[in-house]
Design a protein around this motif. Sequence first.
Motif, PDB file in Angstrom:
ATOM      1  N   GLU A  18       0.818  -1.214   0.000  1.00 50.56           N
ATOM      2  CA  GLU A  18       0.000   0.000   0.000  1.00 50.56           C
ATOM      3  C   GLU A  18       0.852   1.265   0.000  1.00 50.56           C
ATOM      4  OE1 GLU A  18      -3.495  -2.552   2.147  1.00 50.56           O
ATOM      5  OE2 GLU A  18      -2.772  -0.776   3.201  1.00 50.56           O
ATOM      6  N   ILE A  19       2.125   1.108   0.261  1.00 49.74           N
ATOM      7  CA  ILE A  19       3.064   2.217   0.059  1.00 49.74           C
ATOM      8  C   ILE A  19       3.607   2.142  -1.368  1.00 49.74           C
ATOM      9  CG2 ILE A  19       5.272   3.251   0.695  1.00 49.74           C
ATOM     10  CD1 ILE A  19       4.852   2.198   3.544  1.00 49.74           C
ATOM     11  N   PHE A  20       4.309   1.059  -1.683  1.00 51.49           N
ATOM     12  CA  PHE A  20       5.071   0.977  -2.929  1.00 51.49           C
ATOM     13  C   PHE A  20       4.192   0.988  -4.180  1.00 51.49           C
ATOM     14  CE2 PHE A  20       8.154  -1.333  -0.036  1.00 51.49           C
ATOM     15  CZ  PHE A  20       9.038  -0.269   0.049  1.00 51.49           C
ATOM     16  N   VAL A  21       3.181   0.144  -4.219  1.00 51.45           N
ATOM     17  CA  VAL A  21       2.355   0.042  -5.420  1.00 51.45           C
ATOM     18  C   VAL A  21       1.630   1.356  -5.667  1.00 51.45           C
ATOM     19  CG1 VAL A  21       0.434  -1.163  -6.537  1.00 51.45           C
ATOM     20  CG2 VAL A  21       2.112  -2.456  -5.198  1.00 51.45           C
ATOM     21  N   TYR A  22       1.067   1.920  -4.605  1.00 52.84           N
ATOM     22  CA  TYR A  22       0.329   3.181  -4.749  1.00 52.84           C
ATOM     23  C   TYR A  22       1.257   4.304  -5.220  1.00 52.84           C
ATOM     24  CZ  TYR A  22      -2.950   6.923  -3.814  1.00 52.84           C
ATOM     25  OH  TYR A  22      -3.780   8.016  -3.955  1.00 52.84           O
ATOM     26  N   GLN A  23       2.382   4.457  -4.537  1.00 51.46           N
ATOM     27  CA  GLN A  23       3.309   5.534  -4.880  1.00 51.46           C
ATOM     28  C   GLN A  23       3.793   5.417  -6.325  1.00 51.46           C
ATOM     29  OE1 GLN A  23       6.889   5.612  -2.515  1.00 51.46           O
ATOM     30  NE2 GLN A  23       7.574   7.552  -3.376  1.00 51.46           N
ATOM     31  N   GLN A  24       4.204   4.222  -6.713  1.00 51.41           N
ATOM     32  CA  GLN A  24       4.741   4.056  -8.052  1.00 51.41           C
ATOM     33  C   GLN A  24       3.678   4.247  -9.131  1.00 51.41           C
ATOM     34  OE1 GLN A  24       7.123   0.454  -8.259  1.00 51.41           O
ATOM     35  NE2 GLN A  24       8.052   0.926  -6.290  1.00 51.41           N
ATOM     36  N   ALA A  25       2.465   3.798  -8.871  1.00 51.45           N
ATOM     37  CA  ALA A  25       1.389   3.985  -9.848  1.00 51.45           C
ATOM     38  C   ALA A  25       1.077   5.459 -10.033  1.00 51.45           C
ATOM     39  CB  ALA A  25       0.135   3.225  -9.403  1.00 51.45           C
ATOM     40  N   MET A  26       1.009   6.190  -8.939  1.00 52.58           N
ATOM     41  CA  MET A  26       0.707   7.620  -9.030  1.00 52.58           C
ATOM     42  C   MET A  26       1.838   8.385  -9.717  1.00 52.58           C
ATOM     43  SD  MET A  26      -2.262   8.328  -8.025  1.00 52.58           S
ATOM     44  CE  MET A  26      -3.617   7.479  -7.239  1.00 52.58           C
ATOM     45  N   GLU A  27       3.059   8.027  -9.398  1.00 52.02           N
ATOM     46  CA  GLU A  27       4.193   8.704 -10.018  1.00 52.02           C
ATOM     47  C   GLU A  27       4.306   8.353 -11.501  1.00 52.02           C
ATOM     48  OE1 GLU A  27       7.479   7.703  -7.471  1.00 52.02           O
ATOM     49  OE2 GLU A  27       6.920   9.237  -5.984  1.00 52.02           O
ATOM     50  N   ALA A  28       3.866   7.154 -11.881  1.00 53.89           N
ATOM     51  CA  ALA A  28       3.924   6.734 -13.276  1.00 53.89           C
ATOM     52  C   ALA A  28       3.056   7.610 -14.170  1.00 53.89           C
ATOM     53  CB  ALA A  28       3.497   5.270 -13.416  1.00 53.89           C
ATOM     54  N   VAL A  29       1.995   8.179 -13.613  1.00 59.18           N
ATOM     55  CA  VAL A  29       1.109   9.038 -14.410  1.00 59.18           C
ATOM     56  C   VAL A  29       1.339  10.522 -14.121  1.00 59.18           C
ATOM     57  CG1 VAL A  29      -0.630   7.242 -14.709  1.00 59.18           C
ATOM     58  CG2 VAL A  29      -0.817   8.820 -12.770  1.00 59.18           C
ATOM     59  N   GLY A  30       2.443  10.828 -13.441  1.00 58.58           N
ATOM     60  CA  GLY A  30       2.833  12.224 -13.293  1.00 58.58           C
ATOM     61  C   GLY A  30       2.478  12.910 -12.000  1.00 58.58           C
ATOM     62  N   HIS A  31       1.886  12.188 -11.056  1.00 57.01           N
ATOM     63  CA  HIS A  31       1.583  12.799  -9.768  1.00 57.01           C
ATOM     64  C   HIS A  31       2.808  12.741  -8.846  1.00 57.01           C
ATOM     65  CE1 HIS A  31      -2.479  13.382 -10.936  1.00 57.01           C
ATOM     66  NE2 HIS A  31      -2.779  12.097 -10.971  1.00 57.01           N
ATOM     67  N   ILE A  32       2.809  13.566  -7.845  1.00 57.79           N
ATOM     68  CA  ILE A  32       3.885  13.599  -6.850  1.00 57.79           C
ATOM     69  C   ILE A  32       3.330  13.031  -5.554  1.00 57.79           C
ATOM     70  CG2 ILE A  32       5.389  15.101  -5.480  1.00 57.79           C
ATOM     71  CD1 ILE A  32       5.218  17.083  -7.920  1.00 57.79           C
ATOM     72  N   VAL A  33       4.030  12.074  -4.981  1.00 61.10           N
ATOM     73  CA  VAL A  33       3.599  11.479  -3.720  1.00 61.10           C
ATOM     74  C   VAL A  33       4.674  11.721  -2.670  1.00 61.10           C
ATOM     75  CG1 VAL A  33       2.904   9.376  -2.525  1.00 61.10           C
ATOM     76  CG2 VAL A  33       2.317   9.677  -4.950  1.00 61.10           C
ATOM     77  N   HIS A  34       4.301  12.436  -1.623  1.00 57.64           N
ATOM     78  CA  HIS A  34       5.216  12.641  -0.506  1.00 57.64           C
ATOM     79  C   HIS A  34       4.857  11.651   0.596  1.00 57.64           C
ATOM     80  CE1 HIS A  34       6.380  16.992  -1.753  1.00 57.64           C
ATOM     81  NE2 HIS A  34       7.078  16.074  -2.378  1.00 57.64           N
ATOM     82  N   VAL A  35       5.794  10.765   0.905  1.00 55.06           N
ATOM     83  CA  VAL A  35       5.608   9.746   1.930  1.00 55.06           C
ATOM     84  C   VAL A  35       6.171  10.299   3.238  1.00 55.06           C
ATOM     85  CG1 VAL A  35       6.074   7.360   2.585  1.00 55.06           C
ATOM     86  CG2 VAL A  35       5.895   7.975   0.158  1.00 55.06           C
ATOM     87  N   VAL A  36       5.291  10.446   4.224  1.00 55.06           N
ATOM     88  CA  VAL A  36       5.722  11.017   5.504  1.00 55.06           C
ATOM     89  C   VAL A  36       5.377  10.086   6.652  1.00 55.06           C
ATOM     90  CG1 VAL A  36       5.489  13.401   4.681  1.00 55.06           C
ATOM     91  CG2 VAL A  36       3.576  12.332   5.899  1.00 55.06           C
TER      92      VAL A  36
END
Length: 197
Positions: A18-36
């Motif tokens: 739920e960290i890795f898959v979500y972050q990478q999918a969002m970044e793949a389409v151009g979104h920025i994900v800040h993990v805090v």
Amino acid sequence: MPGKKILMLTGEFTEEYEIFVYQQAMEAVGHIVHVVCPDKNAGDLIKTSLHDFEGDQTYTEKLGHYALINKTFSDAEKQLDQYHAVYCAGGRGPEYIRTDKRVQAIVRHFHETKKPIFTICHGVQILIAVDGVVRGKKVAALAACEPEVTLAGGTYIDLSPTDAYVDGTMVSAKGWTALAAFIRECLKVLGTEIRHA
């Protein structure tokens, strides 16, 4: 249209998929994900967990991979206006970060400003720690969270393990097996369109 900024709330032993898959999918389409993570700085690592269903009465838990924190928590706190959505990942992290008043204030900001709120699995525990966030909402989560959703004034939705649910700008799902549907619905709420040529 430029990508959106998503704030991902995690803690030690948050569900790794739920960290890795979500972050990478969002970044793949151009979104920025800040993990805090509370009290962690950009560059720090947290341990993750991997929950699975292997025939027992409840899920099993194994140690996952280390996850990289890419935004200092205290900096994100001061810049909430720059984020378009907040995402509460599941696993065991929500169990303890929900008691952090700073995390509660972050969730309250997104609720009061009516920005999208995304939650999966145990992530709903973070939301129910803030009065009113799930009240009147239909929310999916791991079945073990049903009593908490109900007591917080929400309606628990018992989805299949591969589906997601949308109530306004809140997207929810049972767990990592629903990540494909969950990510798809999050993208729709963010206004992201994927077209196949």
